[in-house]
Scaffold this active site. Structure first.
Site, PDB file in Angstrom:
ATOM      1  N   CYS A   1      -4.670   3.678   4.825  1.00  0.00           N
ATOM      2  CA  CYS A   1      -4.333   4.212   3.507  1.00  0.00           C
ATOM      3  C   CYS A   1      -4.430   5.731   3.486  1.00  0.00           C
ATOM      4  O   CYS A   1      -3.641   6.406   2.856  1.00  0.00           O
ATOM      5  CB  CYS A   1      -5.258   3.608   2.469  1.00  0.00           C
TER       6      CYS A   1
ATOM      7  N   GLU B   1      -7.925   0.448  -5.010  1.00  0.00           N
ATOM      8  CA  GLU B   1      -7.779   1.399  -3.895  1.00  0.00           C
ATOM      9  C   GLU B   1      -6.405   1.161  -3.317  1.00  0.00           C
ATOM     10  O   GLU B   1      -6.176   0.158  -2.638  1.00  0.00           O
ATOM     11  CB  GLU B   1      -8.855   1.150  -2.833  1.00  0.00           C
TER      12      GLU B   1
ATOM     13  N   GLU C   1       5.122   6.013   1.145  1.00  0.00           N
ATOM     14  CA  GLU C   1       4.145   5.592   2.152  1.00  0.00           C
ATOM     15  C   GLU C   1       4.842   4.703   3.185  1.00  0.00           C
ATOM     16  O   GLU C   1       5.451   3.695   2.835  1.00  0.00           O
ATOM     17  CB  GLU C   1       3.006   4.818   1.485  1.00  0.00           C
TER      18      GLU C   1
ATOM     19  N   LYS D   1     -10.982 -12.748  -1.259  1.00  0.00           N
ATOM     20  CA  LYS D   1      -9.664 -13.279  -0.874  1.00  0.00           C
ATOM     21  C   LYS D   1      -9.170 -12.368   0.238  1.00  0.00           C
ATOM     22  O   LYS D   1      -8.688 -11.273  -0.003  1.00  0.00           O
ATOM     23  CB  LYS D   1      -8.711 -13.241  -2.072  1.00  0.00           C
TER      24      LYS D   1
HETATM   25  P1  NAD Z   1      -0.647  -5.947  -0.422  1.00  0.00           P
HETATM   26  O1  NAD Z   1      -0.758  -5.338  -1.758  1.00  0.00           O
HETATM   27  O2  NAD Z   1       0.610  -6.635  -0.088  1.00  0.00           O
HETATM   28  O3  NAD Z   1      -1.793  -7.031  -0.188  1.00  0.00           O
HETATM   29  C1  NAD Z   1      -3.160  -6.712  -0.360  1.00  0.00           C
HETATM   30  C2  NAD Z   1      -3.911  -7.969  -0.730  1.00  0.00           C
HETATM   31  O4  NAD Z   1      -3.442  -8.408  -1.995  1.00  0.00           O
HETATM   32  C3  NAD Z   1      -3.698  -9.143   0.236  1.00  0.00           C
HETATM   33  O5  NAD Z   1      -4.889  -9.865   0.369  1.00  0.00           O
HETATM   34  C4  NAD Z   1      -2.652  -9.978  -0.492  1.00  0.00           C
HETATM   35  O6  NAD Z   1      -2.687 -11.342  -0.155  1.00  0.00           O
HETATM   36  C5  NAD Z   1      -3.068  -9.770  -1.932  1.00  0.00           C
HETATM   37  N1  NAD Z   1      -2.004 -10.009  -2.903  1.00  0.00           N
HETATM   38  C6  NAD Z   1      -0.667  -9.870  -2.751  1.00  0.00           C
HETATM   39  N2  NAD Z   1      -0.028 -10.216  -3.888  1.00  0.00           N
HETATM   40  C7  NAD Z   1      -0.982 -10.579  -4.779  1.00  0.00           C
HETATM   41  C8  NAD Z   1      -0.952 -11.020  -6.137  1.00  0.00           C
HETATM   42  N3  NAD Z   1       0.177 -11.191  -6.810  1.00  0.00           N
HETATM   43  N4  NAD Z   1      -2.129 -11.275  -6.747  1.00  0.00           N
HETATM   44  C9  NAD Z   1      -3.306 -11.115  -6.102  1.00  0.00           C
HETATM   45  N5  NAD Z   1      -3.396 -10.722  -4.818  1.00  0.00           N
HETATM   46  C10 NAD Z   1      -2.243 -10.449  -4.164  1.00  0.00           C
HETATM   47  O7  NAD Z   1      -0.992  -4.793   0.611  1.00  0.00           O
HETATM   48  P2  NAD Z   1      -1.049  -4.906   2.202  1.00  0.00           P
HETATM   49  O8  NAD Z   1       0.367  -4.923   2.691  1.00  0.00           O
HETATM   50  O9  NAD Z   1      -1.948  -5.981   2.624  1.00  0.00           O
HETATM   51  O10 NAD Z   1      -1.777  -3.541   2.570  1.00  0.00           O
HETATM   52  C11 NAD Z   1      -1.087  -2.357   2.680  1.00  0.00           C
HETATM   53  C12 NAD Z   1      -1.298  -1.461   1.486  1.00  0.00           C
HETATM   54  O11 NAD Z   1      -2.697  -1.330   1.215  1.00  0.00           O
HETATM   55  C13 NAD Z   1      -0.822  -0.053   1.708  1.00  0.00           C
HETATM   56  O12 NAD Z   1      -0.125   0.409   0.570  1.00  0.00           O
HETATM   57  C14 NAD Z   1      -2.082   0.753   1.918  1.00  0.00           C
HETATM   58  O13 NAD Z   1      -2.005   2.093   1.656  1.00  0.00           O
HETATM   59  C15 NAD Z   1      -3.035   0.048   1.053  1.00  0.00           C
HETATM   60  N6  NAD Z   1      -4.425   0.292   1.492  1.00  0.00           N
HETATM   61  C16 NAD Z   1      -5.219   1.101   0.712  1.00  0.00           C
HETATM   62  C17 NAD Z   1      -6.520   1.399   1.104  1.00  0.00           C
HETATM   63  C18 NAD Z   1      -7.401   2.296   0.255  1.00  0.00           C
HETATM   64  O14 NAD Z   1      -8.621   2.326   0.438  1.00  0.00           O
HETATM   65  N7  NAD Z   1      -6.860   3.054  -0.672  1.00  0.00           N
HETATM   66  C19 NAD Z   1      -7.020   0.857   2.279  1.00  0.00           C
HETATM   67  C20 NAD Z   1      -6.194   0.033   3.047  1.00  0.00           C
HETATM   68  C21 NAD Z   1      -4.895  -0.250   2.626  1.00  0.00           C
END
Ligand code: NAD
Length: 483
Positions: free
Chosen positions: A284, A250, A381, A175
């Site tokens: 991240c 992650e 963050e 997804k």
């Molecule tokens: P997000 O949590 O909003 O979205 C991430 C993914 O989850 C997207 O594909 C989104 O559509 C999906 N999602 C959202 N709500 C959902 C739900 N209720 N059920 C299932 N899936 C759902 O995060 P973002 O804004 O896309 O990314 C930013 C965040 O990701 C930051 O906090 C960042 O630190 C983190 N990040 C972590 C890493 C790591 O390796 N630790 C790497 C990249 C980003």
């Protein structure tokens, strides 16, 4: 349009969503969203591909060949992937070419190598009712894996999830992020070309609350491999708790970069600058808390500000651009709110802080100095190009500040003292510590954090463990023991 059951199919879904170019703010494309019916169909097909289909019968050597073929196809399409990544996310063109795509290709090749080498163990066990026993373990694919990726580096983070899962024989349903789904769709067409049988890999584009939630709630999903925010990570953990399904989470970070007085200050300023400004700070592992030893504070900060002033903000397709746009208007609002908070809480704005006039979701590279670790900009963050610089007076104080965080993902140390480097590396709470360089990425190295930064590890052997179940087999032999 969704890709599942080995074909592109919008199913019954009539819902759509727009993908926006962060630089022009114009619509790039409108995609059909996978609804609950398509999620259900994709999961059922993936399950039968594993249980009674060709994918379940494909051995490790064949999986390895397919993964290598996929890596070759991605390599041939590097330009297309890189262009789509810049278009979708707003990151300058050199980044996907120098970082994301080479990582993706290496990751598929690395896990191709594992595909026929996932071995069990033979464990000596005592006799049972006077009969000898033979015990061993086998590693079996965990099953149907839902991979959910964020928008900041969807191709690379996608590869981290897909490659190990396919290597061990899981069926993967990806997804991708609604803000940046394009490279994931391109990947689906290459997976097909690489010869993976139908059901081994599916891509379901859609929004989090719709497609994502339907996927994580589906009881046919055996494992959820999620990268994103801690807020969504929590929802994934709650959904996975039903049936105690496996997860890898992650999540975010507020990673310290510690600069000691004996560091090579120019090298450190360059590295710290990359650590906070690469990918517009939407990383991240961004080194967003910059801890600097008091005796070199002024000199180091001057160098780092010089680095920030050299950043060229602009269109990712313009030559010389070193920082592009943030992903969307919401992210600009979020980052700007933190900049206002930094000012309100008394940190000194050293450089940046504004959104340039005109179209596009741009924010200047920004540094706050003389900050304290209790300020909001040091605790939460930001996920944007904002660094918070905090002075420290002793080695132990630096470690204490570094560890005083809700997050524990990465840390970077800058010092010329090898004893200090390894001593502090052991004391810092982080999933990964880099010494005199920023977050070296490599598919051989396990990746992940703890506290709010998540659960479990991806990549390396840990990536294999995370996608397999270890089964124990004990045979009681009808064979006389020696007298
Ligand atoms: P997000 O949590 O909003 O979205 C991430 C993914 O989850 C997207 O594909 C989104 O559509 C999906 N999602 C959202 N709500 C959902 C739900 N209720 N059920 C299932 N899936 C759902 O995060 P973002 O804004 O896309 O990314 C930013 C965040 O990701 C930051 O906090 C960042 O630190 C983190 N990040 C972590 C890493 C790591 O390796 N630790 C790497 C990249 C980003």
């Amino acid at each position: 349009m969704p890709y599942f059951a080995g074909r592109w199919d919008s199913g019954r879904s009539t819902d759509t969503f727009d993908v926006i170019d962060p630089v022009t703010e114009r619509r790039l494309v409108t995609l059909t969203e996978a609804g609950p019916a398509e999620v259900d169909a994709a999961v059922s097909f993936a399950r039968s591909a594993l249980d009674d289909g060709e994918w379940g019968r494909t051995d490790g050597a064949a999986r390895g060949r397919m993964l290598n073929r996929l890596a070759d196809l991605i390599e041939e399409a590097t330009e297309l992937f890189a262009t789509l990544e810049s278009l979708d996310i707003g990151k300058p063109g050199f980044e996907p070419r120098a970082i994301d795509l080479p990582q993706v290709i290496q990751t598929f090749r690395y896990f191709a190598g594992w595909a026929d080498k996932v071995e069990g163990r033979s464990i000596p066990t005592p006799s049972y009712m006077g009969r000898p026993t033979h015990s061993y373990t086998v590693r079996e694919p965990v099953g149907v894996v839902a991979a959910i990726t964020p928008w900041n580096s969807p191709t690379m983070i996608g590869a981290w999830k897909i490659a190990p899962a396919l290597a061990v024989g899981c069926a993967v349903i990806l997804k991708p992020p609604e803000d940046a789904p394009l490279t994931s769709l391109l990947l689906a067409s290459l997976v097909e070309e690489a010869g993976f049988p139908a059901g081994a890999f599916s891509v379901l584009p859609g929004r989090g609350r719709g497609t994502g939630q339907a996927l994580i709630d589906h009881p046919g999903v055996d494992k959820i491999s999620f990268t994103g925010s801690p807020e969504t990570g929590y929802k994934v953990a709650v959904a996975a708790a039903k049936g105690f399904r496996r997860t890898t989470l992650e999540l975010g970070g507020k990673s310290p970069q510690i600069v000691y007085a004996d560091a090579d200050l120019e090298q450190a300023a360059q590295g710290v600058g990359i650590g906070i400004f690469a990918n517009q700070g939407e990383v991240c592992a961004a080194g967003s808390r910059i801890l600097v030893a008091r005796p070199v504070y002024e000199e180091f900060v001057e160098r780092l500000v010089g680095h920030a002033l050299n950043v060229k903000l602009g269109d990712p397709f313009d030559e010389g651009t070193t920082m592009g746009a943030l992903i969307n208007e919401g992210q600009v609002t979020r980052v700007s709110r933190y900049i206002d908070l930094g000012l309100k809480e008394g940190a000194s704005l050293l450089v940046g802080g504004r959104r340039p006039e005109g179209k596009g979701y741009f924010v200047e590279p920004t540094l706050f100095g003389d900050a304290s670790n209790s300020m909001t900009i040091a605790r939460q963050e930001i996920f944007g190009p904002v660094g918070t610089i905090i002075p420290f007076d002793s080695e132990q104080q630096a470690v204490a500040i570094a560890n005083d965080s809700d997050y524990a993902l990465a840390a970077t140390l800058w010092t010329s003292d090898v004893n200090r480097a390894h001593g502090v590396a052991r004391q810092v709470k982080a999933g990964a510590v880099a010494i005199n360089g920023w977050a070296p990425l490599n598919p051989r190295l396990p990746w992940g954090g703890f506290k709010l930064s998540g659960l479990g590890r991806e990549l390396g052997w840990s990536g294999i463990e995370a996608n397999t179940e270890e089964k124990t087999v004990t045979a009681v032999l009808s064979y006389p023991l020696p007298e």
